[in-house]
Design an enzyme around this catalytic site. Structure first.
Site, PDB file in Angstrom:
ATOM      1  N   CYS A 157      38.522  42.828  37.169  1.00  0.00           N
ATOM      2  CA  CYS A 157      38.859  43.534  38.402  1.00  0.00           C
ATOM      3  C   CYS A 157      37.824  43.140  39.450  1.00  0.00           C
ATOM      4  CB  CYS A 157      38.912  45.038  38.171  1.00  0.00           C
ATOM      5  SG  CYS A 157      37.366  45.743  37.563  1.00  0.00           S
ATOM      6  N   MET A 158      37.494  44.034  40.353  1.00  0.00           N
ATOM      7  CA  MET A 158      36.564  43.692  41.423  1.00  0.00           C
ATOM      8  C   MET A 158      35.155  43.429  40.916  1.00  0.00           C
ATOM      9  SD  MET A 158      37.496  46.228  44.539  1.00  0.00           S
ATOM     10  CE  MET A 158      36.012  45.669  45.370  1.00  0.00           C
TER      11      MET A 158
END
Length: 580
Positions: A29-30
């Site tokens: 993810c981020m």
């Protein structure tokens, strides 16, 4: 040089998670590398946390290694290449699969082989030379621990208990819904920032020839987001991803305007992401049933045809209308809530967001955020929820000031504050505020006042929203958008953060720690004493390494290493889904 560094990081991670054979899935993810592991006992937690590139680890439905924004997107491909190389066999015919295709095939095969979820037994704790236990006659209570190691251990225990309570069918379903939207966050952020830049150019009258091109670039993804949601939904629920995308594409097809359902002409995009989610979920379930019943000789022809046809008809003559009504209701309810009770609503949302995270209910907000962005161009809920992270930062700073003699906890706070300002609050929550008890409550109070301030301006007509989900704190500044000028909207959000910091600090400073806690937490612990004192203190435990010896590191380095090694965050960001 950068590629070599990223590959070195990946190479250091792989053996510590049990090697290539122990990895069943790879995603990111981020900020986190998310791994499915076959045998949890093979993962070396302490060694992972000690790596310079690792900011922390999270154990949830996947094993998550926090590497930070930007870094994780570069390390993940290198990690995948290492897995592909480990899977390579000496064949005479070279394989034409790309590394990603090889990993997907390997993961799919492993999922079929594994009849149950990956083992979740925690690895046995490894004693560290930086945080020895208190002597038997210590009067320090379990709550009033004297080092960051003790607090981190309490935070991990709290997280484990909460994780067990959150493993209900509804919450697990919500987690799977969140998994659908998390991969979309980078595109939402990129397009959101471009949309903000385009708005500035439009308002200033600059580069008029470039504005139409930027409009197309910023809007293209949002016009087709239903297709991506459908693809990810089918993938998450065990269907063929492209079939999920195919049935979702019906929703955004311009020719749908020629279809009448329930006595009304349908509109392209009607139902949005909710309709796409429902259509792809139905397609995945229908496909599974067809695979069981259609003869193998006809499967390749009949199964995809019937899946798209039947699901498409249900979508056109049912789901689009129903999902459109639900989407409209969500937008209307959000507008009415903030227009008529913005201050109160913001106060409650800011106060209750972190408890919602602990209960696993925050993931239900992700489709709501996405629906609002699709309808209005921004979500007015995210900036309010981001105030919860501001309260955590303020509370942590107050604990830092109050515990002047507890070098270990202060080291944890120093290392976690920069991430906290950027909206990554897990190290502060599970390393400091939640184990201490009261600071978690006072942090929620800071979030409440910050959220109430932003909600008040929404009530007064100055809407403050975000064009994407995922970032929080200072990282949300480039994505802020509202119905007023960019400067006004930015100022309201910034003032909300300052209020969250200030109230979280003041409330924690005066009410966050009892007198007994302050006394116990400020008591000099043997492993935190000065080198000469630690080496000669007669009361020190003989098993505790003396920081005055030649083999020990300086105290500040030891405290920092202890804080890094034992702070175990838990996913609370909004797009991973929501800010913390």
């Amino acid at each position: 040089m950068t590629e070599d560094k990223n590959r070195a990081t990946a190479a250091a991670l792989l053996p510590l998670v049990g090697g290539a054979d122990n990895v069943t899935s790879v995603a990111h993810c981020m900020t986190r590398l998310r791994l499915g592991v076959r045998d949890r006992t093979l993962v070396q937690d302490d060694a992972l946390k000690a790596l310079p590139a690792v900011l922390g680890v999270v154990e949830d439905d996947t094993y998550q290694i926090v590497l930070g924004p930007g870094v994780v997107a570069r390390v993940t491909p290198e990690f995948e290449r290492l897995l592909s190389e480990a899977d390579a066999t000496p064949e005479t015919t070279p394989r034409s699969d790309t590394p990603q295709e090889q990993i997907t095939l390997r993961n799919r095969c492993r999922k079929k082989e594994d009849s149950g979820p990956p083992a979740a037994a925690p690895a046995p704790p490894t004693p560290t030379p930086t945080a020895a236990p208190a002597p038997p006659n210590s009067t320090t209570s379990a709550i009033s621990s004297t080092s960051a190691t003790d607090l981190a251990a309490q935070g991990s225990a709290l997280k484990a208990r909460q994780k067990a309570r959150n493993a209900t069918p509804v919450k697990l379903f919500l987690r799977r819904i969140a998994n659908i939207f998390v991969p979309l966050i980078p595109a939402l952020i990129g397009c959101g920032i471009i949309a903000g830049l385009n708005g500035l150019l439009t308002n200033a009258g600059w580069l008029p020839a470039l504005v139409p091109a930027l409009t197309a670039i910023a809007s293209g993804f949002m016009s087709l987001i239903a297709v991506f949601v459908g693809y990810n939904t089918a993938k998450e629920f065990g269907g063929t991803p492209v079939l999920g995308g195919a049935v979702a594409a019906v929703i955004v097809f311009p020719g749908i305007a020629n279809v009448t359902a329930f006595g009304q002409k349908l509109a392209p995009g009607q139902g949005g992401v909710l309709g796409a989610l429902g259509a792809a979920l139905l397609a995945a379930q229908l496909e599974k049933q067809l695979r069981r019943r259609v003869p193998e000789s006809l499967d390749v022809l009949l199964t995809p045809t019937l899946t798209v046809l039947l699901t498409g008809l249900v979508t056109v003559f049912g789901l689009m209308y129903v999902a459109g009504e639900v989407s409209t209701a969500i937008g209307t309810a959000a507008d009415w809530l903030l227009a008529h009770g913005g201050a109160v609503a913001g106060f409650l949302l800011g106060a209750l967001f972190l408890p919602l995270v602990m209960l696993g209910l925050h993931q239900a907000l992700i489709p709501i955020h996405t629906t609002l962005i699709e309808q209005q161009g921004y979500t007015t809920l995210l900036p309010i929820l981001a105030m919860a992270g501001a309260g955590q930062v303020g509370a942590a700073m107050a604990v830092y000031v109050r515990l002047r003699r507890n070098h270990s906890i202060r080291a944890t706070i120093r290392s976690a504050l920069p991430a906290g300002f950027l909206g990554v609050g897990e190290p502060l929550i599970y390393g400091v505020s939640l184990p201490l008890g009261r600071p978690f409550i006072t942090a929620c109070l800071g979030g409440a006042f910050g959220g109430g301030f932003v909600g008040l301006f929404n009530q007064l007509g100055d809407a403050v929203g975000s064009t994407a989900i995922g970032p929080s704190g200072w990282a949300l500044f480039p994505l802020v958008k509202g119905n007023q000028s960019f400067g006004t909207t930015l100022a309201v959000y910034a003032l909300g953060l300052l209020i969250g910091y200030a109230v979280g600090f003041v409330a924690t400073y005066f009410f966050g720690l009892s007198r007994q806690q302050r006394t116990d937490l400020n008591r000099q612990h043997p492993d935190l004493a000065a080198p000469d004192t630690a080496a000669t203190s007669p009361g020190a435990d003989a098993s505790t390494p003396k920081t005055g010896t030649n083999t020990a590191r300086p105290r500040a380095q030891t405290d920092t290493a202890a804080a890094r090694a034992h702070t175990t965050p838990t996913d609370t960001t909004p797009a991973d889904a929501t800010p913390a």
